[in-house]
Design a protein around this motif. Structure first.
Motif, PDB file in Angstrom:
ATOM      1  N   ILE A 194      -2.075   6.441   5.807  1.00 37.94           N
ATOM      2  CA  ILE A 194      -2.394   7.802   5.060  1.00 37.94           C
ATOM      3  C   ILE A 194      -1.359   8.983   5.962  1.00 37.94           C
ATOM      4  N   GLU A 195      -1.249   8.749   7.190  1.00 42.83           N
ATOM      5  CA  GLU A 195      -0.072   9.330   7.642  1.00 42.83           C
ATOM      6  C   GLU A 195       1.146   9.324   7.494  1.00 42.83           C
ATOM      7  N   LYS A 196       1.590   8.119   7.294  1.00 41.52           N
ATOM      8  CA  LYS A 196       3.052   7.602   6.750  1.00 41.52           C
ATOM      9  C   LYS A 196       3.163   8.244   5.236  1.00 41.52           C
ATOM     10  N   LEU A 197       1.991   8.694   4.530  1.00 39.73           N
ATOM     11  CA  LEU A 197       2.253   9.402   3.286  1.00 39.73           C
ATOM     12  C   LEU A 197       2.306  10.666   3.233  1.00 39.73           C
ATOM     13  N   GLY A 198       2.171  11.316   4.422  1.00 35.71           N
ATOM     14  CA  GLY A 198       2.317  12.580   4.687  1.00 35.71           C
ATOM     15  C   GLY A 198       0.995  13.294   4.498  1.00 35.71           C
ATOM     16  N   LEU A 199       0.020  12.807   4.746  1.00 34.79           N
ATOM     17  CA  LEU A 199      -1.420  13.493   4.652  1.00 34.79           C
ATOM     18  C   LEU A 199      -1.505  13.632   6.288  1.00 34.79           C
ATOM     19  N   SER A 200      -2.325  14.988   6.486  1.00 33.34           N
ATOM     20  CA  SER A 200      -2.451  15.364   7.804  1.00 33.34           C
ATOM     21  C   SER A 200      -4.080  15.320   8.007  1.00 33.34           C
ATOM     22  N   TYR A 201      -4.362  15.186   9.216  1.00 29.47           N
ATOM     23  CA  TYR A 201      -5.719  15.082   9.468  1.00 29.47           C
ATOM     24  C   TYR A 201      -6.563  16.566   9.527  1.00 29.47           C
ATOM     25  N   GLN A 202      -7.365  16.796   8.621  1.00 34.46           N
ATOM     26  CA  GLN A 202      -8.278  18.099   8.478  1.00 34.46           C
ATOM     27  C   GLN A 202      -9.590  18.148   9.083  1.00 34.46           C
ATOM     28  N   LYS A 203     -10.411  17.324   9.082  1.00 28.80           N
ATOM     29  CA  LYS A 203     -11.610  17.364   9.760  1.00 28.80           C
ATOM     30  C   LYS A 203     -12.557  16.007   9.491  1.00 28.80           C
ATOM     31  N   ALA A 248      -5.115   0.749  10.401  1.00 32.84           N
ATOM     32  CA  ALA A 248      -4.259   0.451   9.372  1.00 32.84           C
ATOM     33  C   ALA A 248      -4.376   1.499   8.390  1.00 32.84           C
ATOM     34  N   SER A 249      -5.452   2.095   7.959  1.00 28.52           N
ATOM     35  CA  SER A 249      -5.514   2.915   6.576  1.00 28.52           C
ATOM     36  C   SER A 249      -5.032   4.352   7.287  1.00 28.52           C
ATOM     37  N   ILE A 250      -5.469   4.704   8.702  1.00 29.24           N
ATOM     38  CA  ILE A 250      -4.898   5.902   9.145  1.00 29.24           C
ATOM     39  C   ILE A 250      -3.314   6.136   9.296  1.00 29.24           C
ATOM     40  N   LYS A 251      -2.851   4.963   9.635  1.00 28.85           N
ATOM     41  CA  LYS A 251      -1.320   4.773   9.712  1.00 28.85           C
ATOM     42  C   LYS A 251      -0.741   4.931   8.451  1.00 28.85           C
ATOM     43  N   GLY A 301       0.752  -1.061  -0.019  1.00 30.79           N
ATOM     44  CA  GLY A 301       0.041  -0.034  -0.042  1.00 30.79           C
ATOM     45  C   GLY A 301       0.865   1.262  -0.161  1.00 30.79           C
ATOM     46  N   HIS A 302       1.929   1.238   0.789  1.00 28.49           N
ATOM     47  CA  HIS A 302       2.908   2.439   0.940  1.00 28.49           C
ATOM     48  C   HIS A 302       3.648   2.645  -0.555  1.00 28.49           C
ATOM     49  N   GLU A 303       4.144   1.527  -0.866  1.00 25.49           N
ATOM     50  CA  GLU A 303       4.903   1.487  -2.167  1.00 25.49           C
ATOM     51  C   GLU A 303       3.980   1.876  -3.148  1.00 25.49           C
ATOM     52  N   SER A 304       3.003   1.580  -3.499  1.00 26.84           N
ATOM     53  CA  SER A 304       1.983   1.985  -4.361  1.00 26.84           C
ATOM     54  C   SER A 304       1.505   3.394  -4.607  1.00 26.84           C
ATOM     55  N   SER A 305       1.262   3.596  -3.083  1.00 23.03           N
ATOM     56  CA  SER A 305       0.661   5.113  -2.817  1.00 23.03           C
ATOM     57  C   SER A 305       1.743   6.136  -3.038  1.00 23.03           C
ATOM     58  N   LEU A 306       3.081   5.857  -2.923  1.00 25.67           N
ATOM     59  CA  LEU A 306       4.188   6.716  -3.278  1.00 25.67           C
ATOM     60  C   LEU A 306       4.193   7.087  -4.957  1.00 25.67           C
ATOM     61  N   ALA A 307       3.852   5.850  -5.610  1.00 26.92           N
ATOM     62  CA  ALA A 307       4.063   5.909  -7.097  1.00 26.92           C
ATOM     63  C   ALA A 307       2.859   6.675  -7.615  1.00 26.92           C
ATOM     64  N   LEU A 364     -11.128  13.211   7.189  1.00 31.34           N
ATOM     65  CA  LEU A 364     -10.405  13.607   5.881  1.00 31.34           C
ATOM     66  C   LEU A 364      -9.185  14.069   6.170  1.00 31.34           C
ATOM     67  N   PHE A 365      -7.999  13.668   5.523  1.00 31.55           N
ATOM     68  CA  PHE A 365      -6.705  13.918   5.481  1.00 31.55           C
ATOM     69  C   PHE A 365      -6.585  14.582   4.183  1.00 31.55           C
ATOM     70  N   ALA A 366      -5.109  15.397   4.163  1.00 28.29           N
ATOM     71  CA  ALA A 366      -5.018  16.397   3.186  1.00 28.29           C
ATOM     72  C   ALA A 366      -3.519  16.281   3.047  1.00 28.29           C
ATOM     73  N   LYS A 367      -3.052  16.352   1.687  1.00 26.36           N
ATOM     74  CA  LYS A 367      -1.663  16.770   1.626  1.00 26.36           C
ATOM     75  C   LYS A 367      -1.342  17.798   0.471  1.00 26.36           C
ATOM     76  N   THR A 368      -0.724  18.822   0.479  1.00 22.46           N
ATOM     77  CA  THR A 368      -0.328  19.712  -0.720  1.00 22.46           C
ATOM     78  C   THR A 368       0.956  19.124  -1.467  1.00 22.46           C
ATOM     79  N   LEU A 369       0.923  18.861  -2.607  1.00 22.38           N
ATOM     80  CA  LEU A 369       1.836  18.430  -3.433  1.00 22.38           C
ATOM     81  C   LEU A 369       2.682  19.599  -3.804  1.00 22.38           C
ATOM     82  N   ASN A 370       3.973  19.763  -3.547  1.00 23.48           N
ATOM     83  CA  ASN A 370       4.733  20.748  -4.158  1.00 23.48           C
ATOM     84  C   ASN A 370       6.278  20.145  -4.270  1.00 23.48           C
TER      85      ASN A 370
END
Length: 171
Positions: free
Chosen positions: A143-152, A138-141, A108-114, A165-171
């Motif tokens: 999502i957070e490992k991918l750098g998404l942060s809890y929003q609401k 497991a999903s929350i863990k 999940g981590h490997e494919s999500s990074l791609a 809902l988690f979010a991440k800015t891609l920069n």
């Protein structure tokens, strides 16, 4: 058609030939518990869902969910990961699911990074979100490992279930 590769996986677009795998995936215990019953009970149901959801998304959005296949062995499908634009949410969502025997192995981590790399570089997205049930630790863990942060907390679907809902800015 392969859209990305990782050390252990290929990510390719769903085709109608993936219907048996998709049927199995959407009826696994974790899918039913955390994502929900999609009423996919036959190969024909699976083909219809692939056509109406995945292939339609590729054609209208340019992206969608992808089949994850192990590079070693027989190129067996093991899960899915990808992007979806839901009418009820403002931003593009990343999601993932594995067959039970492939959970907890880092796929999940490997494919999500791609997929995040595709989101930024190929699809020029500025932000991605993820939603999950508060009980899906497991999903929350991941999502957070991918750098998404809890929003609401949100209730994006008719079932009125409250999701995180988690979010991440891609920069």
């Amino acid at each position: 058609m392969i859209v990305a590769e990782t050390e252990r996986l290929t990510l390719s677009k769903f085709t109608l030939e993936d219907a048996p795998f998709f049927l199995e995936l959407v009826n696994t215990p974790h899918w039913l518990k955390y994502i929900g019953d999609r009423n996919v009970k036959t190969i024909e149901d699976a083909q219809n869902r692939i056509t109406e959801s995945h292939i339609k998304s590729y054609n209208t959005q340019g992206f969608g969910f992808y089949v994850l296949r192990l590079k070693e062995g027989d190129n067996k499908p093991i899960g899915t990961c990808g992007l979806i634009k839901r009418d009820t949410l403002e931003d593009i969502e990343i999601g993932f699911a594995m067959l039970p025997e492939n959970e907890g192995k880092g796929y999940g981590h490997e494919s999500s990074l791609a997929v995040l790399k595709l989101a930024k570089e190929s699809f020029k997205l500025k932000k991605v979100i993820a939603i999950t049930l508060p009980t899906n630790t497991a999903s929350i863990k991941l999502i957070e490992k991918l750098g998404l942060s809890y929003q609401k907390r949100v209730k994006p679907f008719e079932d009125d279930k409250e999701l995180l809902l988690f979010a991440k800015t891609l920069n």
